[in-house]
Design an enzyme around this catalytic site. Structure first.
Site, mmCIF file in Angstrom:
data_model
loop_
_atom_site.group_PDB
_atom_site.id
_atom_site.type_symbol
_atom_site.label_atom_id
_atom_site.label_comp_id
_atom_site.label_asym_id
_atom_site.label_seq_id
_atom_site.Cartn_x
_atom_site.Cartn_y
_atom_site.Cartn_z
ATOM 1 C CB SER A 143 64.004 54.175 41.097
ATOM 2 O OG SER A 143 64.139 55.458 40.540
ATOM 3 C CG HIS A 443 88.566 83.129 21.392
ATOM 4 N ND1 HIS A 443 88.818 83.082 22.747
ATOM 5 C CD2 HIS A 443 88.565 84.436 21.031
ATOM 6 C CE1 HIS A 443 88.978 84.318 23.189
ATOM 7 N NE2 HIS A 443 88.823 85.163 22.167
HETATM 8 C C1 LIG Z 1 63.244 65.189 40.836
HETATM 9 C C2 LIG Z 1 64.103 64.323 39.942
HETATM 10 C C3 LIG Z 1 64.968 64.910 39.054
HETATM 11 C C4 LIG Z 1 65.750 64.121 38.217
HETATM 12 N N1 LIG Z 1 66.588 64.750 37.345
HETATM 13 C C5 LIG Z 1 67.346 64.003 36.517
HETATM 14 C C6 LIG Z 1 68.190 64.635 35.558
HETATM 15 O O1 LIG Z 1 68.226 65.850 35.447
HETATM 16 N N2 LIG Z 1 68.921 63.851 34.742
HETATM 17 C C7 LIG Z 1 68.897 62.475 34.830
HETATM 18 O O2 LIG Z 1 69.608 61.807 34.075
HETATM 19 N N3 LIG Z 1 68.107 61.848 35.727
HETATM 20 C C8 LIG Z 1 67.328 62.579 36.560
HETATM 21 N N4 LIG Z 1 66.490 61.949 37.438
HETATM 22 C C9 LIG Z 1 66.481 60.466 37.464
HETATM 23 C C10 LIG Z 1 65.671 59.911 36.283
HETATM 24 O O3 LIG Z 1 64.364 60.405 36.352
HETATM 25 C C11 LIG Z 1 65.674 58.400 36.306
HETATM 26 O O4 LIG Z 1 67.003 57.935 36.339
HETATM 27 C C12 LIG Z 1 64.991 57.829 35.073
HETATM 28 O O5 LIG Z 1 63.666 58.278 34.973
HETATM 29 C C13 LIG Z 1 65.021 56.307 35.102
HETATM 30 O O6 LIG Z 1 64.396 55.808 33.965
HETATM 31 P P1 LIG Z 1 63.704 54.380 33.958
HETATM 32 O O7 LIG Z 1 63.181 54.215 32.572
HETATM 33 O O8 LIG Z 1 64.633 53.370 34.489
HETATM 34 O O9 LIG Z 1 62.521 54.449 35.008
HETATM 35 P P2 LIG Z 1 61.298 55.532 35.321
HETATM 36 O O10 LIG Z 1 61.566 56.772 34.603
HETATM 37 O O11 LIG Z 1 61.187 55.505 36.765
HETATM 38 O O12 LIG Z 1 60.095 54.836 34.597
HETATM 39 C C14 LIG Z 1 59.543 53.633 35.012
HETATM 40 C C15 LIG Z 1 58.073 53.614 34.648
HETATM 41 O O13 LIG Z 1 57.591 52.308 34.896
HETATM 42 C C16 LIG Z 1 56.271 52.394 35.370
HETATM 43 N N5 LIG Z 1 55.973 51.152 36.089
HETATM 44 C C17 LIG Z 1 56.584 50.686 37.214
HETATM 45 N N6 LIG Z 1 56.086 49.486 37.541
HETATM 46 C C18 LIG Z 1 55.146 49.189 36.606
HETATM 47 C C19 LIG Z 1 54.294 48.078 36.397
HETATM 48 N N7 LIG Z 1 54.311 47.014 37.200
HETATM 49 N N8 LIG Z 1 53.448 48.110 35.338
HETATM 50 C C20 LIG Z 1 53.418 49.184 34.509
HETATM 51 N N9 LIG Z 1 54.217 50.252 34.659
HETATM 52 C C21 LIG Z 1 55.072 50.240 35.686
HETATM 53 C C22 LIG Z 1 56.284 53.614 36.254
HETATM 54 O O14 LIG Z 1 54.968 54.152 36.368
HETATM 55 C C23 LIG Z 1 57.219 54.546 35.493
HETATM 56 O O15 LIG Z 1 56.515 55.423 34.668
HETATM 57 C C24 LIG Z 1 65.668 62.705 38.279
HETATM 58 C C25 LIG Z 1 64.774 62.100 39.169
HETATM 59 C C26 LIG Z 1 63.999 62.887 39.985
HETATM 60 C C27 LIG Z 1 63.035 62.221 40.924
#
Ligand SMILES: Cc1cc2nc3c(=O)[nH]c(=O)nc-3n(C[C@H](O)[C@H](O)[C@H](O)COP(=O)(O)OP(=O)(O)OC[C@H]3O[C@@H](n4cnc5c(N)ncnc54)[C@H](O)[C@@H]3O)c2cc1C
Length: 464
Positions: A143, A443
């Site tokens: 996202s 504890h």
């Molecule tokens: C500031 C912040 C703090 C957060 N803190 C927490 C926390 O403490 N704990 C927690 O559980 N969650 C936290 N989150 C949420 C967490 O980061 C996400 O829920 C998690 O990263 C989702 O994982 P994902 O693998 O679905 O996607 P992402 O981590 O978003 O990874 C998707 C990857 O796909 C790549 N991508 C997208 N489209 C393409 C394409 N067409 N071709 C090649 N690559 C592509 C992107 O570059 C990205 O690197 C936080 C988010 C933010 C912004």
């Protein structure tokens, strides 16, 4: 001829990289496509990890600078903030972990295809002009920040969460738009480093979706630390001139507008799934009205051979949810059984104190007409918390009135994020509040507060 894999995973966030590694462990030939320079996705690069690095460092600074250590016999003088060193330490944490994923890919023989993937058919993708095919394709594209219409993010004065992880100096006044997890965490960082922080929230309370008691207590405790809240308030525009932002706000229900002057504005109103540019239509995958990719029990989409996990699918946008789905989809792809219990996904807010929840809130259960018994225990009654002068918060256990099965646990406290794991495990095993109450807890630990809250379900806590 296009190079062929058993599985191509698109995206190397916590969903994608975990799916790729587990699929390789399961004996499949795996490629993972990632367009960033480094692996680890949002979480490792601009999310969970850098935000926690800054929360940790800013907390150390606040403790050292505000004189609160003196009562423990630790007197500090001349404490100075070196913001560059703090930001460098954050980058070092990110680098260590993202390099670690590259190492794990090599170790498990996962091929990293560097570049953006787009579908050219049901089982083919293009990455930088080269075609690849796979029996199964897992969409794990995650996202990105939801923009606020009419507010331009320049990453200087008006920043999103990524910009707020790297402000070059401490703002005098930071306006945070959105009182959710990310806004409160990053607001806390800059408040501890000296900024005045005003959080503008459209709803009447912060932390939407969390249990009502948690929302109330967190607002009270963060206010006590100096954070200002403008709830039931909407932002109607942000104008930047000469490095200063004028944020116009008005009551959510309509009314007189006013302007907040700020030298930094953080837009943190949520995140939206990444499906743009994937050419999903070439594969026949159709996102729902919210842009998410709907999946079934095995994370399968409506198109044979295409799967989706993590933030791009419905459900909480959390790294551990994405990881568990990554493990499960990779097991399904290898003909094994994968498992994720979406009713037991903990959620943590890493402010100080932390807030953590698992299962249903009291409000959700009331709305569903479920009769419950609730046990609450304050950290003010916990010996370790009292000794550490760390008595903010409480543990709340909600159990089914008929069966005593635990339906939800909600914690505000310095160690809430760690403590919630025990509650999640108990719920995963179908525990009753009595099971938790009968479990021996060491504890003196903060965890005893969970046992006491479980005993309080029957009105029999000891230390309150
Ligand atoms: C500031 C912040 C703090 C957060 N803190 C927490 C926390 O403490 N704990 C927690 O559980 N969650 C936290 N989150 C949420 C967490 O980061 C996400 O829920 C998690 O990263 C989702 O994982 P994902 O693998 O679905 O996607 P992402 O981590 O978003 O990874 C998707 C990857 O796909 C790549 N991508 C997208 N489209 C393409 C394409 N067409 N071709 C090649 N690559 C592509 C992107 O570059 C990205 O690197 C936080 C988010 C933010 C912004």
């Amino acid at each position: 001829m296009a190079e062929e894999f058993d599985v191509i995973v698109i995206g190397a966030g916590p969903g994608g990289y975990v799916a790729a590694i587990r699929a390789a462990q399961n004996g499949l030939k795996v490629a993972c496509v990632e367009s960033r320079e480094t692996l680890g996705g949002t979480c490792l690069n601009v999310g969970c990890i850098p935000s926690k690095a800054l929360l940790h460092a800013s907390e150390l600074y606040a403790h050292a600078a505000d004189g609160s250590l003196a009562k423990f016999g630790v007197e500090t003088a001349g404490v100075k903030l070196n913001l560059n060193a703090m930001l460098d330490e954050k980058l070092a944490a990110v680098k260590g972990l993202t390099d670690g994923i590259a190492f794990l890919f090599k170790k498990n023989k996962v091929t990293w295809l560097k570049g953006r993937a787009r579908f050219t058919g049901k089982s083919t993708v293009d990455v930088g002009g080269t075609a690849y095919t796979a029996k199964s394709i897992v969409i794990a594209t995650g996202s990105s920040v939801t923009p606020l219409p009419g507010v331009e993010i320049d990453q200087k004065v008006v920043v999103d969460s990524t910009g707020a992880l790297s402000l070059p100096k401490v703002p005098k006044h930071l306006v945070v738009i959105g009182g959710g997890v990310i806004g409160l965490e990053l607001g806390s960082v800059w408040m501890r480093l000296g900024a005045k922080v005003t959080v503008v929230e459209y709803l009447d309370q912060i932390l939407p979706g969390m249990d009502g008691d948690v929302r109330k207590d967190m607002a009270r405790l963060l206010k006590k630390q100096g954070m200002e809240f403008r709830t039931s308030t909407k932002v109607t525009g942000v104008k930047v001139a000469k490095g200063t932002a004028a944020v116009t706000v008005e009551p959510a229900a309509g009314g007189t507008a006013e302007t907040l002057e700020a030298d930094a504005v953080l837009v943190s109103i949520g995140r939206r799934p990444n499906t743009e540019g994937l050419d999903l239509d070439k594969a026949g995958v159709v996102p729902n009205a919210r842009g998410q990719i709907e999946v079934g029990h095995k994370f399968e989409t409506a198109v044979d051979g295409i799967y989706a996990i993590g933030d791009v699918t419905p459900g909480p946008m959390l790294a551990h949810k994405a990881e568990d789905e990554g493990l499960a989809v990779a097991d399904f792809l290898a003909g094994r059984v994968g498992y994720v219990n979406h009713d037991v996904i903990p959620a943590v807010v890493y402010t100080m104190p932390e807030a953590a929840s698992v299962g249903k809130t009291e409000e959700e259960l009331k709305a569903a007409g479920v009769a419950v018994n609730v046990g609450k225990f304050p950290f003010a009654g916990n010996s370790r918390a009292k000794t550490n002068r760390d008595t903010d918060g409480f543990v709340k256990v909600i159990a089914d009135a008929a069966t005593d099965r635990v339906l939800g646990v909600h914690i505000v406290g310095s160690l809430a994020g760690t403590m919630i794991a025990q509650a999640a495990q108990a719920m995963e095993f179908g525990a009753s509040s009595e099971d938790i109450a009968l479990t021996c807890h060491a504890h003196p630990t903060h965890s005893e507060a969970l046992k006491e809250a479980a005993m309080a379900v029957e009105g029999k806590a000891i230390h309150v």
